[in-house]
Scaffold this motif. Structure first.
Motif, short mmCIF file in Angstrom:
data_model
loop_
_atom_site.label_atom_id
_atom_site.label_comp_id
_atom_site.label_asym_id
_atom_site.label_seq_id
_atom_site.Cartn_x
_atom_site.Cartn_y
_atom_site.Cartn_z
N ALA A 616 0.74 -1.20 0.20
CA ALA A 616 0.22 -0.15 -0.24
C ALA A 616 0.74 1.33 0.04
O ALA A 616 0.61 2.29 -0.71
N ALA A 617 1.76 1.22 0.82
CA ALA A 617 2.87 2.32 0.75
C ALA A 617 3.44 2.66 -0.63
O ALA A 617 3.55 3.93 -1.02
N LYS A 618 3.95 1.71 -1.17
CA LYS A 618 4.63 1.56 -2.52
C LYS A 618 3.50 2.14 -3.46
O LYS A 618 4.03 2.65 -4.33
N ASP A 619 2.48 1.72 -3.44
CA ASP A 619 1.44 2.29 -4.37
C ASP A 619 1.31 3.86 -4.22
O ASP A 619 0.64 4.64 -5.05
N GLU A 620 1.70 4.37 -2.94
CA GLU A 620 1.46 5.91 -2.61
C GLU A 620 2.73 6.48 -3.08
O GLU A 620 3.14 7.70 -2.69
N GLY A 621 3.82 5.80 -3.42
CA GLY A 621 5.05 6.29 -3.97
C GLY A 621 6.01 5.97 -2.82
O GLY A 621 7.41 6.65 -3.21
N ALA A 622 6.33 5.25 -2.07
CA ALA A 622 7.09 4.77 -1.12
C ALA A 622 8.25 4.12 -1.82
O ALA A 622 8.03 3.41 -2.95
N TRP A 623 9.43 4.25 -1.42
CA TRP A 623 10.60 3.60 -1.89
C TRP A 623 11.03 2.50 -1.03
O TRP A 623 10.60 2.33 0.25
N GLY A 624 11.71 1.51 -1.48
CA GLY A 624 12.08 0.27 -1.16
C GLY A 624 11.33 -0.61 -1.04
O GLY A 624 10.04 -0.96 -1.15
N GLU A 625 11.98 -2.07 -0.91
CA GLU A 625 11.07 -3.45 -1.01
C GLU A 625 10.66 -3.68 0.36
O GLU A 625 9.51 -4.45 0.19
N ASP A 626 11.11 -3.34 1.18
CA ASP A 626 10.38 -3.49 2.67
C ASP A 626 10.31 -2.60 3.66
O ASP A 626 11.01 -2.22 4.57
N VAL A 627 9.22 -1.72 3.38
CA VAL A 627 8.87 -0.59 4.02
C VAL A 627 8.80 -0.85 5.50
O VAL A 627 9.12 -0.21 6.51
N TYR A 628 7.81 -1.73 5.85
CA TYR A 628 7.31 -2.03 7.22
C TYR A 628 7.93 -3.37 7.73
O TYR A 628 7.34 -3.87 8.74
N GLY A 629 8.80 -3.87 7.25
CA GLY A 629 9.45 -5.31 7.63
C GLY A 629 9.96 -5.18 9.29
O GLY A 629 9.98 -6.04 10.06
N LYS A 630 10.66 -4.09 9.35
CA LYS A 630 11.29 -4.01 10.69
C LYS A 630 10.26 -3.93 11.88
O LYS A 630 10.33 -4.17 13.08
N CYS A 631 9.04 -3.85 11.58
CA CYS A 631 7.84 -3.73 12.78
C CYS A 631 7.65 -5.21 13.13
O CYS A 631 7.29 -5.67 14.35
N CYS A 632 8.21 -6.11 12.47
CA CYS A 632 8.19 -7.54 12.74
C CYS A 632 9.28 -8.21 13.40
O CYS A 632 9.61 -9.55 13.38
N LEU A 633 10.44 -7.40 13.76
CA LEU A 633 11.79 -7.78 14.51
C LEU A 633 11.40 -8.74 15.70
O LEU A 633 10.46 -8.32 16.31
N ASP A 634 11.97 -10.04 15.91
CA ASP A 634 11.80 -10.48 16.98
C ASP A 634 12.71 -10.22 18.16
O ASP A 634 13.78 -10.42 17.74
N PRO A 635 12.09 -9.61 18.98
CA PRO A 635 13.03 -9.18 20.10
C PRO A 635 13.70 -10.15 20.77
O PRO A 635 14.82 -9.90 21.36
N GLU A 636 13.52 -11.48 20.58
CA GLU A 636 14.29 -12.78 21.09
C GLU A 636 15.45 -12.74 20.38
O GLU A 636 16.45 -13.44 20.90
N LYS A 637 15.43 -12.18 19.20
CA LYS A 637 16.84 -12.34 18.28
C LYS A 637 17.46 -11.00 18.01
O LYS A 637 18.46 -10.82 17.41
N GLU A 638 17.10 -9.82 18.84
CA GLU A 638 17.61 -8.70 18.69
C GLU A 638 18.55 -8.45 19.99
O GLU A 638 17.94 -8.68 21.21
N PRO A 639 19.75 -7.86 20.16
CA PRO A 639 20.25 -7.39 21.27
C PRO A 639 19.67 -6.46 21.89
O PRO A 639 19.95 -6.40 23.13
N PHE A 640 19.04 -5.61 21.62
CA PHE A 640 18.54 -4.25 22.25
C PHE A 640 17.04 -3.86 22.00
O PHE A 640 16.35 -3.54 23.12
N TYR A 641 16.49 -4.31 20.80
CA TYR A 641 15.01 -3.87 20.60
C TYR A 641 14.11 -4.71 21.51
O TYR A 641 14.10 -5.66 21.63
N SER A 642 12.87 -3.84 21.86
CA SER A 642 11.85 -4.55 22.15
C SER A 642 10.74 -3.46 21.95
O SER A 642 10.76 -2.31 21.86
#
Length: 664
Positions: A616-642
């Motif tokens: 939907a974002a790319k249809d509105e002109g957004a760049w990049g292949e994975d605009v919202y992928g970071k929303c799904c980061l697994d905190p169990e696999k990240e050193p700092f993010y939650s």
């Protein structure tokens, strides 16, 4: 009608001047000897900064002050159109606009007067462009011209051979001073003249914010062009020459910011006693948190260890690398090699302020002087002229169009909403706020507004929290944060810690407190540094957030108070103590923005939702292949993010010196 004599006129003039001065010196109506907390931001960029302007950000210092006072301003959207309404939920009490000294003149040439030949220099055209690629090229031009260069001398823009950049710099500096004076409103809203000294050799952040007490300032900002690179001690020398000693009434400080990205270079051992004295004179506080991460301490959850710490709460808002190269993300991909993650064992020890404080106690043991006695503040480092925009549920980004809308998640996911500087002052005036910072009677917050008191002494009563005159008694029998304990007497020191929750902005209740901790650091007789975290009030409440609504679940504490006595105290060891306040869990800004885009970080279907939102974002002109992928980061696999965080506050330390008896 009798005409007054010259002597009578002079007498009337003197009386008038006397009463005018008296009126100016009259205390504010809400003046209080026991002081009150004032919330501010001392790290704010407007369109006068090169990296703000090239991000389609057009709000100047005046607009920044308007925003700080609680008025609405307009920001660029992801396409660079001036279409986003931004307004802080609660106005600030004090602030400073701190535009980059470097390129202040050239940017003025590039953006202000089309009749000047330099205005049409190609890099200036790219700077003014609304085309994103040209803006990125302009950013690369300005950064490599001197801010991130490794040379001892900085280069000047070719635009300055076409137009008078010195005159343009003077004009911009005068405009900053005029705006600051116009918006300063004694007792209501305090403004300081300031600027940023911006040296970042090889992207290592050695930046300082230079803040003046009053209207008496240097003729021009002292920049890295004046000192050369890797040479911030010369900044102090020039400030002493041109301000403290060169201009009557001039007073100034420099505030190091976000040392987490300094590559370990922000706090080297002083080379000379004079350098140590200059650091103590000019740098009473350090910026502990801002948009580009927290700098208290560092703990890697995946590695199971930290940078000279075992404190698991030190995983809060950490950046994976240790330099300003972390900003080189475009369309979801990091474009700079220097932005690679840094392993915990390779991370610079003195990137973290707690380690700097510990090393200060060791240096005092070796030399008799601790050069690292710094209090704490927070700020934003906004490049969108939005001082105090550190609210998780009202975070517009901090870099113009480069993190507007979807780009906030895509390219600036590791950034946080920023922090606030808090001072305990008798009243809201320049002198009162400046003096509070100078004596380190300050604390930093991660963006919320709890109140936090901290006192230390040998004679604080164990039941002081029950005393209706608690604060006056604490001032009378102890020292506040930022102070030095007097020489040891029998027993060990006691510390009063008192806190109240943030009441919240209009229409929303603030988050309950979870606990208060005292962090102690010290050096033993063999010269080894240590730290220990003591839980002194509150505790794990079991509170969490509702994963569907992000609403808080479970109660905490509206206020906490205790008198704590150090069970490990040794009179022959140099030490420091500071308080860390932890609030109950809440949702991070990124969690709220992901959810608003239809992507739920808590959902098992997050990846599917992210693909749909990206399309939907790319249809509105957004760049990049994975605009919202970071929303799904697994905190169990990240050193700092939650996706869930604990907002917090940190008091300035109180020091104990075993080598000499400091003055109370």
């Amino acid at each position: 009608m009798l005409m007054p004599t010259v002597r009578q006129l002079l007498g009337l003039l003197c009386i008038s001047l006397f009463f005018t001065a008296s009126a100016i010196a009259e205390p504010c109506q809400d003046y209080t000897e026991v002081k009150r907390p004032l919330y501010g931001d001392l790290h704010v960029h407007s369109s006068y900064s090169f990296d703000s302007y090239i991000s389609s950000q057009r709000n100047d210092p005046r607009e920044a002050y308007r925003y700080g006072k609680g008025e609405a301003i307009t920001l660029p959207d992801a396409d660079g159109k001036q279409a986003v309404r931004a307004q802080i939920q609660r106005p600030l009490d004090f602030m400073a606009v701190t535009d980059h000294a470097e390129f202040l003149g050239p940017i003025h040439v590039c953006t202000q007067d089309s009749s000047k030949l330099g205005y049409w220099f190609p890099a200036c055209i790219a700077t003014r462009s609304s085309f994103f690629i040209l803006q990125l090229l302009a950013a690369d031009y300005w950064v490599n011209l001197g801010v991130a260069g490794s040379g001892k001398e900085k280069e000047s823009s070719f635009a300055c051979t076409l137009s008078d950049c010195d005159a343009a710099e003077k004009s911009a500096w005068d405009n900053i001073q005029k705006a600051t004076a116009d918006f300063n409103d004694a007792c209501k809203f305090t403004t300081f003249v300031g600027y940023e000294y911006t040296d970042a050799p090889e992207f290592n952040n050695l930046h300082r914010n230079v803040i003046f007490r009053n209207e008496k300032v240097t003729d021009l900002p002292i920049s890295a062009y004046d000192t050369g690179s890797y040479n911030f001690p010369k900044l102090w020398q020039l400030l002493r020459k041109e301000c403290l000693e060169g201009k009557p009434g001039c007073d100034v400080m420099s505030i190091p910011h976000n040392p987490n990205l300094s590559g370990g270079l922000m706090f080297p051992d002083p080379k000379t006693p004079q350098e140590a004295n200059d650091r103590l004179t000019f740098e009473p506080v350090v910026e502990l948190i801002q948009h580009k991460g927290a700098s208290e301490c560092r703990f890697d959850r995946l590695a199971g260890r930290g940078a000279a710490t075992a404190d698991e709460a030190c995983d809060f808002e950490q950046i994976k690398n240790d330099s300003l190269a972390m900003l080189g993300s475009v369309a979801g991909e990091v474009r700079t090699l220097e932005a690679d993650p840094v392993a915990i064992d390779d991370f610079g020890r003195r990137n973290m302020v707690r380690n700097v404080l510990k090393d200060g106690t060791r240096l005092e043991q070796d030399t008799g002087q601790n050069p690292f006695k710094m209090g704490f503040i927070g700020s934003t480092d906004t490049h969108s002229a939005t001082p105090g925009a550190a609210e998780e549920d009202n975070y517009p980004g901090h870099l113009g169009r480069r993190d507007a809308g979807y780009r906030n998640i895509q390219d600036h996911f590791s950034s946080n909403a920023g922090g606030l500087a808090v001072v305990w002052a008798e009243q809201n005036t320049r002198d009162a706020v400046f003096d509070a910072i100078r004596r380190k009677e300050t604390y930093a917050t991660s963006g919320t507004r709890p109140t936090l008191r901290f006192f230390g002494g040998w004679n604080l009563a164990s039941d002081l929290c029950e005393n209706p005159d608690m604060i006056r008694t604490a001032y009378a029998n102890g020292v506040p944060r930022g102070g030095d304990l007097p020489a040891a007497t029998e027993g060990s020191p006691r510390f009063l810690v008192a806190a109240s929750k943030d009441p919240g902005p209009p229409g929303r209740i603030g988050t309950d407190l979870q606990r208060l901790q005292i962090i102690k650091g010290w050096t033993d007789a063999e010269g080894n540094t240590h730290e220990q975290v003591f839980n002194v009030a509150g505790g794990d409440t079991g509170a969490t957030v509702n994963p569907k609504s992000c609403a808080p679940e479970g109660a905490g504490f509206a206020s906490l108070c205790t008198v704590w006595q150090d069970p490990t105290f040794r009179a022959d060891e140099n030490a420091f103590y500071y308080v860390r306040l932890l609030e109950n869990p809440t949702c991070r800004w990124s969690t709220l923005q992901c959810k608003s885009a239809g992507v739920d970080p808590f959902s098992a279907n997050c990846a599917v939702q992210a693909k749909k939102a990206t399309a939907a974002a790319k249809d509105e002109g957004a760049w990049g292949e994975d605009v919202y992928g970071k929303c799904c980061l697994d905190p169990e696999k990240e050193p700092f993010y939650s996706p869930i965080i604990q907002e917090r506050a940190w008091s300035s330390p109180i020091w104990y010196s075993a080598t000499k008896a400091p003055s109370k």
